[in-house]
Design a protein around this motif. Structure first.
Motif, mmCIF file in Angstrom:
data_model
loop_
_atom_site.group_PDB
_atom_site.id
_atom_site.type_symbol
_atom_site.label_atom_id
_atom_site.label_comp_id
_atom_site.label_asym_id
_atom_site.label_seq_id
_atom_site.Cartn_x
_atom_site.Cartn_y
_atom_site.Cartn_z
ATOM 1 N N CYS B 38 0.849 -1.193 0.000
ATOM 2 C CA CYS B 38 0.000 0.000 0.000
ATOM 3 C C CYS B 38 0.880 1.237 0.000
ATOM 4 O O CYS B 38 2.006 1.206 0.509
ATOM 5 N N ASP B 149 -8.287 -3.163 1.631
ATOM 6 C CA ASP B 149 -8.068 -1.751 1.939
ATOM 7 C C ASP B 149 -8.481 -0.845 0.787
ATOM 8 O O ASP B 149 -9.340 0.024 0.945
ATOM 9 N N ILE B 150 -7.910 -1.069 -0.393
ATOM 10 C CA ILE B 150 -7.996 -0.028 -1.411
ATOM 11 C C ILE B 150 -9.429 0.214 -1.901
ATOM 12 O O ILE B 150 -9.855 1.370 -2.032
ATOM 13 N N THR B 153 -11.545 1.809 0.864
ATOM 14 C CA THR B 153 -11.079 3.181 1.085
ATOM 15 C C THR B 153 -11.617 4.115 0.009
ATOM 16 O O THR B 153 -12.180 5.172 0.298
ATOM 17 N N GLY B 154 -11.458 3.723 -1.250
ATOM 18 C CA GLY B 154 -11.976 4.562 -2.335
ATOM 19 C C GLY B 154 -13.480 4.736 -2.219
ATOM 20 O O GLY B 154 -14.022 5.825 -2.428
ATOM 21 N N ILE B 178 -5.497 4.683 -5.462
ATOM 22 C CA ILE B 178 -6.636 5.000 -4.626
ATOM 23 C C ILE B 178 -7.670 5.841 -5.386
ATOM 24 O O ILE B 178 -8.885 5.659 -5.233
ATOM 25 N N ALA B 181 -9.475 3.427 -7.487
ATOM 26 C CA ALA B 181 -10.437 2.645 -6.698
ATOM 27 C C ALA B 181 -11.717 3.455 -6.493
ATOM 28 O O ALA B 181 -12.833 2.920 -6.544
ATOM 29 N N ALA B 242 -7.561 12.580 -3.763
ATOM 30 C CA ALA B 242 -6.940 11.268 -3.656
ATOM 31 C C ALA B 242 -5.427 11.365 -3.809
ATOM 32 O O ALA B 242 -4.805 10.493 -4.412
ATOM 33 N N ILE B 265 -9.698 11.696 0.690
ATOM 34 C CA ILE B 265 -9.160 10.358 0.946
ATOM 35 C C ILE B 265 -7.688 10.457 1.338
ATOM 36 O O ILE B 265 -7.195 9.673 2.128
ATOM 37 N N LYS B 340 -1.442 -1.877 -8.432
ATOM 38 C CA LYS B 340 -1.289 -2.747 -7.275
ATOM 39 C C LYS B 340 -0.458 -3.957 -7.689
ATOM 40 O O LYS B 340 -0.641 -4.515 -8.779
#
Lengths: 345, 345, 345, 345
Positions: B38, B149-150, B153-154, B178, B181, B242, B265, B340
């Motif tokens: 990440c 997570d990603i 989160t987005g 992000i 995402a 972001a 974010i 990623k």
């Protein structure tokens, strides 16, 4: 007619002016029976509001009687007792249809700003059907003057945006008229605590009488520390900014708990520091708003039902030909302890 | 077991470590089959995250198989295939009960931060019952790594907080993983426009492939001007930050329309200028959030239903003993075009 | 220990039973200091609740002291003063994670129904961490017994589902304990009118004392007509059904205004006629709910802040060995004017 | 001009009528270029709608060109291309201000019902400023006819009221035009499943083409059983009733999961059995609604952005002088497979 006219920074005069005439079929002419002075009027007099040009009649609050209604007006007729909203709303544009009357394409805050206002014997109100409200039978006109601006502003920008809810902890930074309006309307939602923050001792006494549960007589870091202590380090669910200066916004940043809201009411002239390096992961919301007066019908009902007493805010009363004295009393609030001054025709 | 260990700013190593043991009855030990890196891991390696001490195994994302479950764990047993959430949630504290798992009194983002993480053969996951998720039959494990997570989160910090809705105009500042995402999950709500803003041409090409409707290859004032032009001076309903630097937040302030939302974010290291002198009357909301992963069950359903393809985000694949190469590829994204990177056991 | 045991329709007895033991690591054993009787207990005694088998200790409300905590319990320890929620919640299943504790996969309303309850000296409470609440310092235990069931039920099923808001007109059909609980908690939201409807004169007197603004002593068509007259033909924004029979639901259908809500609290044994031929175009909502007790923390705060006085509901007090007399008083409420009866250990 | 006139149950005729004239300053006269037939028109022809008297020109859908605008109309002028909403809204009354245009004090569904409608060469539209919508540059007029009624109805009454959300399971009972409109607009929210239920095989084929994920060719108990099987006994998050008969509402009651919503769209002529004895503790909501067309601006944006293709609903095309054939095709949908028939001037 008599009217209070703005003549550029620092200058105003009570003058004779012609009674306004219908310009647009949706206009009404309202004979004002009671008006008041807003903090924003003082801003104009300092020269802070460039949209308001010299020669303008001030005032955006008031109640009165419809003197004449334009040909397209269907909801009001001559003789109707009305509340004048500080926000003019066409009811047709995208923003009005979304309930954001403050951003009406041909309205918004124009009275006593872009067009002549209510501190006069008569006022022309555009978009009358959607900017005036019938005064209910038996209602107290003086009380309703508080519904033109100050109560919806405290309620919409502070209480609703701040998502005040039963059992919550609320802090209001600034115990002037607008902070007190937020205090009065916050109690619609039964929060557990309402902490009022102000350096002025008298205002805090008033706040306790109006329903505050705790007070903090301080500003800046000292205020933040005191609130964190009162909340056992947890912070507040809702922090309402009711001053309009960077320091009081920073206080809100310092005291808002994770998951909480900062609801800004204050009119700001400068940028503020937003400490995202501390707040990015705190799950907070910050809101800004120019009052939409979309809750005026709801507030009218709460006043009629005696859930709130707007007259608590009225400290001084004048006649229109004493309006210069009224301005004097209102602008020296620290000495006079003025909150809202009502000016009768 | 092999594990990627942080050794202070700029230093990391793939080392042998003992397999973790159950410490608390609510723990589980998970054998990691796939993990990833990440942007936050890079922050740690820069020394920006003081809670993460040298000696820590990094990583807060991953899927795997339960190796051992503590005695108080009732929802999982050895052999269960699981998704590890980046947020540990006790399910009992005030914040967990309110759905704010990010602020769990004994959890939150602790994996690969305050306790050893997932870039290893095994990881100890506290509060297993409420921090792991069963992997549905037939699901693609690689895809689900994106749900640690990603994607939440987005989705939570950007799309849900940003109140994206059908027909809306959305801008996303930053087309890194992000931002992408957020782009993918924004499409759950059928906005009319999604404008991606980034100085990097390749990222914008990816964004168009992922569903962006327009792109702006610029930053700062030029980006704001371009967005205002694209929106005919109206601005955007939702502006998603972001990146995590002041300039991109300022872009959001510049382009948000009245009534709109700025959803942050980005992880910020510095304060930003909040131009309340322009925004106080614009009826906007600004939100911050550390992901709660409260939408993980919803996202699992959308992945199963093929409403979203998380594998779009995966550009590189490595084995755990190549993890230093994986870090290298991920940290040089401008050259490698990495989004990623998936690391298999 | 002494316990009130259900022995099939019409039969109950105060008996000696062994003190319950921890069965699951998440259990606690609570020594009950105060309990009460619910209308649902009377339903069980009529044989209306097939899930409750003969031999069961009744009761799902109470406060007490933790006697023993299971090994997986982390939030409570022996000696802690606790409120027992009528709803057991695991905190882990899909429904608990969505805040619908009433539908917990391994909990819900089980106390005094599927497992032994609180009308005893001790009770075993499953999922203790997420089904008990700490009693705040200085709180009145008797008052808090009202938070086990009746206040969250009135609040969640009636007031929250009914979307009561400032200035609104609310009608509550049924002025028994649960209708009065809705009346008390509706006042958190400052509605303009709360009209209580009941054929019983005494209950309406109580309702006026508790904050009702108007009363209608009638049922059926006469009640509907009276409400329509009181609302000048407009109907009510929120109609709360607090009886559980078809006639009172029909009253709600008759009086709900366009755009309004019917919030059902009553436990119904029969279907009702839903007049969709009149309601299909009225833009109404009808809600049902078994209390989730998700608002217990909020209600605890409002009690602590004295926004509500739950003790208003307590009319009679007994000792546990007088519990048969307590049942007698409670079941003959028309004569005894009983609302809630508190039974002390 | 030519107009389709209702002459009492079972009778209609294409006749010559005078071009309508402005009656009120807020009126506009619109020259209709495209109109269509609604299921409600067939209801009128059966004599089910007593507010529609013989002699009335039918039709409440259409697009066209403003022929003349009344003196109080400010948003439209002769020559403007417009969409005519099926709901007339004054924009001023309490209901309009709350967004409930369907209950407008002087509007609502009046076109082709209480006043002459759109199945004619010209129509008089009251409250033109707030009941017409500008047609965006380049938009397809035929497609926009679907925005007069059917798409906002499916969207507001079915999808929005039904709280469709990403990952959810939705069932739509009835795959006629209105059920299909709900199906199309439900996809704005990325539900995991949309199960269409109808006894007609052809309609289900259409539904699959329009985005349904599963179909159930059955009615009554068999339909409920099939849905419960498809959802593994769990039921659906949202059940949309799109028929208007008791049996399909009962299906919704049978299949709604705890915490779910039944959103009624159907026009009902009879009461239905509401099984509160099964539903009182299921935490469900039931909603009814006459379309408000408050989402018309949002839907226009989604059409312009190609998030939805309303023309999918159009199966047949006629000229106005063939309107009797159009009625024939529409009313024999089982044979003709007609969904919406477009009638061009």
């Amino acid at each position: 007619m008599k009217a209070l006219v703005y003549h550029g920074p620092g200058n105003k005069a009570l003058e004779d002016r012609p009674i306004p005439k219908i310009k647009d079929a949706a206009d009404a002419i309202v004979r004002i029976t009671h008006t008041t002075i807003c903090g924003t009027d003082l801003h104009i007099l300092k020269g802070d509001v460039p949209t308001c040009e010299p020669g303008r009649i001030l005032g955006h609050e008031g109640v009165g009687v419809v003197h004449e209604a334009g040909s397209a007006v269907t909801a009001f007729k001559a003789g109707d007792r009305v509340l004048v909203s500080c926000i003019s709303s066409c009811g047709k544009c995208e923003y009005c249809r979304r309930g954001m009357y403050s951003h009406c394409a041909t309205g918004g805050w124009i009275l006593g700003n872009r067009i002549d206002g209510t501190q006069a014997e008569y006022v022309r109100t555009p978009h009358a059907d959607t900017s005036l409200y019938h005064i209910p039978e038996g209602a107290d006109e003086e009380a309703l003057v508080m519904l033109s601006d100050i109560l919806p502003t405290g309620f919409e920008c502070g209480v609703l945006n701040g998502k005040v809810e039963p059992g919550a902890v609320v802090a209001i930074v600034g115990a002037g008229p607008i902070g007190l309006a937020a205090l009065l309307t916050a109690q619609f939602y039964a929060p557990a605590e309402i902490i009022m923050i102000d350096p002025d001792e008298n205002r805090l006494k008033v706040a306790m009488r109006f329903g505050a549960t705790k007070t903090v007589q301080a500003a800046g870091d000292k205020a933040s520390e005191a609130v964190m202590k009162l909340t056992h380090g947890r912070g507040v669910d809702t922090a309402i900014e009711a001053v309009g200066v960077p320091a009081s916004f920073i206080t809100c940043e310092d005291i808002v708990a994770p998951g909480g809201t900062i609801a800004n009411i204050g009119v700001h002239g400068h940028k503020v520091d937003l400490h995202l390096e501390k707040l990015w992961d705190r799950n907070i919301a910050i809101t800004t708003r120019l009052v939409d007066t979309v809750t005026t019908p709801m507030l009218l009902k709460t006043v009629q039902a005696k859930k709130i007493d707007p007259k608590l805010l009225i400290t001084h009363r004048f006649k229109l030909d004493q309006i210069l004295e009224a301005y004097d009393a209102f602008s020296k609030a620290a000495q006079t302890h003025a909150l809202k001054v009502v000016i009768a025709a």
